[in-house]
Design a protein around this motif. Structure first.
Motif, mmCIF file in Angstrom:
data_model
loop_
_atom_site.group_PDB
_atom_site.id
_atom_site.type_symbol
_atom_site.label_atom_id
_atom_site.label_comp_id
_atom_site.label_asym_id
_atom_site.label_seq_id
_atom_site.Cartn_x
_atom_site.Cartn_y
_atom_site.Cartn_z
ATOM 1 N N ASP A 1 -29.631 -36.383 24.088
ATOM 2 C CA ASP A 1 -28.333 -35.852 24.492
ATOM 3 C C ASP A 1 -28.271 -34.390 24.072
ATOM 4 O O ASP A 1 -28.183 -34.086 22.874
ATOM 5 C CB ASP A 1 -27.213 -36.658 23.835
ATOM 6 C CG ASP A 1 -25.823 -36.218 24.286
ATOM 7 O OD1 ASP A 1 -25.682 -35.080 24.769
ATOM 8 O OD2 ASP A 1 -24.883 -37.019 24.144
ATOM 9 N N GLN A 2 -28.327 -33.482 25.034
ATOM 10 C CA GLN A 2 -28.398 -32.054 24.737
ATOM 11 C C GLN A 2 -27.138 -31.516 24.075
ATOM 12 O O GLN A 2 -27.131 -30.394 23.569
ATOM 13 C CB GLN A 2 -28.673 -31.274 26.022
ATOM 14 C CG GLN A 2 -30.053 -31.529 26.616
ATOM 15 C CD GLN A 2 -31.163 -30.985 25.740
ATOM 16 O OE1 GLN A 2 -31.184 -29.795 25.411
ATOM 17 N NE2 GLN A 2 -32.096 -31.843 25.349
ATOM 18 N N GLY A 3 -26.082 -32.296 24.054
ATOM 19 C CA GLY A 3 -24.863 -31.860 23.405
ATOM 20 C C GLY A 3 -24.800 -32.194 21.930
ATOM 21 O O GLY A 3 -23.828 -31.844 21.256
ATOM 22 N N LEU A 4 -25.825 -32.868 21.425
ATOM 23 C CA LEU A 4 -25.853 -33.290 20.029
ATOM 24 C C LEU A 4 -27.131 -32.830 19.345
ATOM 25 O O LEU A 4 -28.115 -32.486 20.008
ATOM 26 C CB LEU A 4 -25.756 -34.820 19.947
ATOM 27 C CG LEU A 4 -24.520 -35.468 20.560
ATOM 28 C CD1 LEU A 4 -24.675 -36.987 20.542
ATOM 29 C CD2 LEU A 4 -23.261 -35.048 19.812
ATOM 30 N N ASP B 1 -31.230 -28.264 16.998
ATOM 31 C CA ASP B 1 -29.975 -28.012 17.703
ATOM 32 C C ASP B 1 -30.321 -27.442 19.069
ATOM 33 O O ASP B 1 -30.753 -26.288 19.171
ATOM 34 C CB ASP B 1 -29.116 -27.022 16.924
ATOM 35 C CG ASP B 1 -27.763 -26.781 17.586
ATOM 36 O OD1 ASP B 1 -27.559 -27.261 18.717
ATOM 37 O OD2 ASP B 1 -26.911 -26.121 16.966
ATOM 38 N N ASN C 1 -31.348 -39.458 18.162
ATOM 39 C CA ASN C 1 -31.067 -38.721 19.389
ATOM 40 C C ASN C 1 -32.291 -37.954 19.897
ATOM 41 O O ASN C 1 -32.189 -36.821 20.342
ATOM 42 C CB ASN C 1 -29.890 -37.749 19.193
ATOM 43 C CG ASN C 1 -29.436 -37.121 20.503
ATOM 44 O OD1 ASN C 1 -29.447 -37.757 21.557
ATOM 45 N ND2 ASN C 1 -29.062 -35.858 20.447
ATOM 46 N N ALA D 1 -28.641 -26.186 21.285
ATOM 47 C CA ALA D 1 -27.886 -24.986 21.612
ATOM 48 C C ALA D 1 -28.587 -23.717 21.142
ATOM 49 O O ALA D 1 -28.276 -22.613 21.610
ATOM 50 C CB ALA D 1 -26.486 -25.064 21.005
ATOM 51 N N SER E 1 -23.746 -22.582 11.902
ATOM 52 C CA SER E 1 -24.691 -23.169 12.850
ATOM 53 C C SER E 1 -25.988 -23.605 12.194
ATOM 54 O O SER E 1 -26.700 -24.474 12.705
ATOM 55 C CB SER E 1 -25.002 -22.168 13.974
ATOM 56 O OG SER E 1 -25.553 -20.971 13.446
#
Length: 326
Positions: free
Chosen positions: A177-180, A148, A253, A150, A64
């Motif tokens: 984009d919170q997924g990237l 990140d 992003n 996350a 991570s």
């Protein structure tokens, strides 16, 4: 592994120790062993502007954290590992070193052949002794920071709020984009910097034999029989580059970012250019301006408020922002 409340623990201890003992804020070393070595990579990547040097001992960068290693661009890493470590496999630790090398980051790494999950003894002492020589970088000419989403933790129940949205003179970083992953690469040509002439790589083997050697070099007082592989990258700089009142920014992003122009060397009302390249529309805030200083983009002009800041929107692609003299 220093996530969530454990991450906050480190920040709280730093704040408490700083209040009680008043250390030099530019000579605070980030280090830990085993899980702490893993945490050193994580905390260094998330908060690179807090430390003078990062010393992960018998640790590695977890999967991570690997995408965030460029956040160490202004923070040198000293990595210590043992080849026969049964808890931190040498292959994983070596893969971290390989990645540091690929990314051209400044590092020094020692892999001791007959050492396991340990990092103590006379042969190591010079590394720890010399840590006080490192000084924190507070205003680098180039800021590279990857986020990140996350890794953020916001819990209204506990009040825990860990949002990684700043480094050096860049703040207010918001991922689109919170997924990237999101990233910023900001380079001020106004701050003092020298030409990077060469990236020097070392990959050598050494032994602490009868002649005497420690991890730092020849030392007739230290003869332990240890053998090790030493790898490093050193940046060799040449002449000072001419300054230019320009800030070049690349966003990936990101929906928003704030740039402190004063800390980036563009304060005091100087005329300047900000060049922004982005893959998504973004809100840019410039601070450190003089009240009333004019900022123009695409033919539209706005002026800085009483607080010396201005907010502008930039579209996908490249934009030129002109800042008039204050």
């Amino acid at each position: 592994f220093y996530e969530g409340i454990a991450e906050q623990d480190v920040l709280d201890v730093l704040a408490d120790a700083s209040l009680r003992f008043k250390p030099d804020p530019d000579r605070i070393i980030l280090s830990g062993a085993s899980m702490g070595g893993i945490g050193t990579f994580r905390m260094g990547a998330l908060y690179p502007d807090l430390w003078s040097v990062a010393v992960p001992i018998i640790g590695l960068a977890r999967d991570s954290v690997e995408p965030l290693l460029t956040n160490f661009s202004n923070l040198e890493i000293l990595q210590l590992n043992g080849l026969v470590d049964t808890l931190i496999p040498f292959e994983r630790a070596q893969a971290t070193t390989d990645l540091l090398n690929t990314l051209d980051l400044r590092f020094r790494a020692w892999m001791l052949d007959e050492r396991g999950h340990e990092a103590g003894g006379y042969v190591y002492d010079c590394v720890y002794r010399d840590l006080a020589d490192y000084v924190r970088v507070t205003a680098p000419a180039r800021v590279r920071y990857t986020v990140d989403p996350a890794m953020a933790v916001v819990d209204s129940g506990t009040g825990l709020a860990l949002v990684h949205d700043r480094a050096y003179w860049v703040s207010g970083i918001a991922v689109a984009d919170q997924g990237l992953l999101g990233s910023v690469d900001a380079h001020s040509l106004a701050l003092t910097q020298r030409k990077l002439d060469e990236v020097v790589r070392s990959d050598e083997r050494y032994e602490s034999d009868a002649a005497g050697r420690d991890l730092c070099g020849p030392n007739p007082e230290i003869s332990t029989g240890d053998t090790w592989r030493y790898r490093a990258i050193e940046w060799m700089f040449g002449d000072e580059l001419p300054s230019e009142n320009t800030l070049a920014v690349t966003l990936a992003n990101l929906a928003a970012a704030t740039f402190d122009l004063a800390r980036a060397g563009l304060g005091d009302g100087v005329a300047a250019q900000v060049q922004v390249t982005t893959d998504t529309g973004a809100a840019i805030v410039l601070t450190g301006l003089e009240p009333g200083q004019a900022v123009t983009i695409a033919g539209a002009t706005v002026t800085a408020g009483a607080d010396g800041s201005v907010s502008i929107s930039v579209p996908v692609g490249s934009s030129a922002i002109a800042i008039g003299a204050g």
